[in-house]
Design a protein around this motif. Structure first.
Motif, PDB file in Angstrom:
ATOM      1  N   LEU A 134      37.064  61.156  36.652  1.00  0.00           N
ATOM      2  CA  LEU A 134      36.079  61.953  35.913  1.00  0.00           C
ATOM      3  C   LEU A 134      35.260  62.809  36.872  1.00  0.00           C
ATOM      4  CD1 LEU A 134      34.741  59.416  33.264  1.00  0.00           C
ATOM      5  CD2 LEU A 134      36.028  61.518  32.815  1.00  0.00           C
ATOM      6  N   ALA A 135      34.821  62.223  37.978  1.00  0.00           N
ATOM      7  CA  ALA A 135      34.019  62.975  38.948  1.00  0.00           C
ATOM      8  C   ALA A 135      34.823  64.113  39.567  1.00  0.00           C
ATOM      9  CB  ALA A 135      33.491  62.043  40.035  1.00  0.00           C
ATOM     10  N   ARG A 136      36.107  63.884  39.825  1.00  0.00           N
ATOM     11  CA  ARG A 136      36.952  64.927  40.436  1.00  0.00           C
ATOM     12  C   ARG A 136      37.051  66.161  39.551  1.00  0.00           C
ATOM     13  NH1 ARG A 136      41.201  60.895  43.040  1.00  0.00           N
ATOM     14  NH2 ARG A 136      40.303  60.859  45.117  1.00  0.00           N
ATOM     15  N   GLY A 137      36.963  65.970  38.257  1.00  0.00           N
ATOM     16  CA  GLY A 137      37.069  67.108  37.340  1.00  0.00           C
ATOM     17  C   GLY A 137      35.729  67.630  36.843  1.00  0.00           C
ATOM     18  N   ALA A 138      34.630  67.071  37.353  1.00  0.00           N
ATOM     19  CA  ALA A 138      33.311  67.424  36.823  1.00  0.00           C
ATOM     20  C   ALA A 138      32.804  68.749  37.386  1.00  0.00           C
ATOM     21  CB  ALA A 138      32.310  66.321  37.149  1.00  0.00           C
ATOM     22  N   GLU A 139      32.258  69.563  36.507  1.00  0.00           N
ATOM     23  CA  GLU A 139      31.552  70.771  36.935  1.00  0.00           C
ATOM     24  C   GLU A 139      30.079  70.457  37.156  1.00  0.00           C
ATOM     25  OE1 GLU A 139      32.178  73.940  34.178  1.00  0.00           O
ATOM     26  OE2 GLU A 139      34.359  73.723  34.249  1.00  0.00           O
ATOM     27  N   GLU A 140      29.596  69.426  36.453  1.00  0.00           N
ATOM     28  CA  GLU A 140      28.187  69.048  36.556  1.00  0.00           C
ATOM     29  C   GLU A 140      28.078  67.541  36.397  1.00  0.00           C
ATOM     30  OE1 GLU A 140      24.258  71.260  35.374  1.00  0.00           O
ATOM     31  OE2 GLU A 140      25.453  70.817  33.611  1.00  0.00           O
ATOM     32  N   ILE A 141      27.236  66.922  37.240  1.00  0.00           N
ATOM     33  CA  ILE A 141      26.945  65.487  37.147  1.00  0.00           C
ATOM     34  C   ILE A 141      25.434  65.343  37.113  1.00  0.00           C
ATOM     35  CG2 ILE A 141      27.083  63.253  38.313  1.00  0.00           C
ATOM     36  CD1 ILE A 141      29.732  64.173  39.537  1.00  0.00           C
ATOM     37  N   VAL A 142      24.939  64.644  36.094  1.00  0.00           N
ATOM     38  CA  VAL A 142      23.503  64.419  35.927  1.00  0.00           C
ATOM     39  C   VAL A 142      23.276  62.920  35.831  1.00  0.00           C
ATOM     40  CG1 VAL A 142      21.494  64.823  34.460  1.00  0.00           C
ATOM     41  CG2 VAL A 142      23.261  66.587  34.652  1.00  0.00           C
ATOM     42  N   GLY A 143      22.324  62.400  36.606  1.00  0.00           N
ATOM     43  CA  GLY A 143      22.027  60.980  36.508  1.00  0.00           C
ATOM     44  C   GLY A 143      20.833  60.602  37.354  1.00  0.00           C
ATOM     45  N   PHE A 144      20.312  59.414  37.092  1.00  0.00           N
ATOM     46  CA  PHE A 144      19.221  58.904  37.904  1.00  0.00           C
ATOM     47  C   PHE A 144      19.759  58.602  39.290  1.00  0.00           C
ATOM     48  CE2 PHE A 144      17.135  58.355  33.872  1.00  0.00           C
ATOM     49  CZ  PHE A 144      15.831  58.677  34.192  1.00  0.00           C
ATOM     50  N   GLN A 145      19.004  58.998  40.307  1.00  0.00           N
ATOM     51  CA  GLN A 145      19.438  58.792  41.679  1.00  0.00           C
ATOM     52  C   GLN A 145      19.562  57.295  41.928  1.00  0.00           C
ATOM     53  OE1 GLN A 145      17.066  60.136  45.154  1.00  0.00           O
ATOM     54  NE2 GLN A 145      18.584  61.774  45.208  1.00  0.00           N
ATOM     55  N   GLY A 146      20.731  56.896  42.327  1.00  0.00           N
ATOM     56  CA  GLY A 146      21.048  55.503  42.576  1.00  0.00           C
ATOM     57  C   GLY A 146      22.514  55.410  42.942  1.00  0.00           C
ATOM     58  N   SER A 147      23.039  54.216  43.020  1.00  0.00           N
ATOM     59  CA  SER A 147      24.406  54.039  43.524  1.00  0.00           C
ATOM     60  C   SER A 147      25.445  54.763  42.674  1.00  0.00           C
ATOM     61  CB  SER A 147      24.738  52.555  43.640  1.00  0.00           C
ATOM     62  OG  SER A 147      24.665  51.934  42.372  1.00  0.00           O
ATOM     63  N   GLY A 148      25.222  54.880  41.384  1.00  0.00           N
ATOM     64  CA  GLY A 148      26.168  55.592  40.527  1.00  0.00           C
ATOM     65  C   GLY A 148      26.340  57.052  40.901  1.00  0.00           C
ATOM     66  N   MET A 149      25.318  57.635  41.497  1.00  0.00           N
ATOM     67  CA  MET A 149      25.407  59.045  41.873  1.00  0.00           C
ATOM     68  C   MET A 149      26.288  59.261  43.104  1.00  0.00           C
ATOM     69  SD  MET A 149      24.008  60.903  39.609  1.00  0.00           S
ATOM     70  CE  MET A 149      23.665  62.499  40.352  1.00  0.00           C
TER      71      MET A 149
END
Length: 141
Positions: free
Chosen positions: A5-20
């Motif tokens: 999913l991340a490889r194809g993402a144009e935008e990633i939004v999330g709370f700063q933490g390990s998931g980011m």
């Protein structure tokens, strides 16, 4: 699956933490939006720059006050302020005007207050004010 999913993402939004950290797999030019419920960690922005991402930080925190004591690191717990996060997302053009979900701010505040009601945590096997046992092993100490 998440990496794909991340490889194809144009935008990633999330709370700063390990998931980011998944942003490492996003293609160059991806827009990374860090929601801050605590202080910004420069390493995330450094990684974004190295990967060729466009990144911004959006303030989304509310400090908790009036606690009887502070945790060992000496800072008050931080609570994410969802309304502030959505205001920032709207201002950055990430969500449309009026795109904030309809939730009960007062209910969120009550739930947060209830979660902090037992602050500071007390070891279950000690009375308040006593030190917890040095070891949980038989004969420990």
């Amino acid at each position: 699956e998440k990496i794909a999913l991340a490889r194809g993402a144009e935008e990633i939004v999330g709370f700063q933490g390990s998931g980011m950290h998944l942003a490492l797999f996003a293609p160059p030019g991806a827009r990374i939006r860090h929601l801050l419920a605590n202080d910004a960690h420069a390493n995330y922005l450094l990684l974004d720059a190295v990967c060729g991402h466009e990144s911004i930080c959006i303030e989304a925190r509310r400090e908790v006050v009036n606690l009887p004591s502070l945790p060992p690191h000496g800072r008050a717990p931080i609570r994410a302020d969802l309304a502030r996060a959505f205001d920032g997302l709207e201002a950055a053009g990430i969500v449309p005007a009026g795109g904030r979900p309809d939730w009960d701010d007062a209910a969120l505040d009550r739930a947060h207050a209830a979660a902090l009601a037992g602050w500071p945590p007390v070891h279950p096997r000690t009375a308040e004010g006593e030190e917890p046992p040095a070891s949980e092993e038989p004969g420990g100490g």
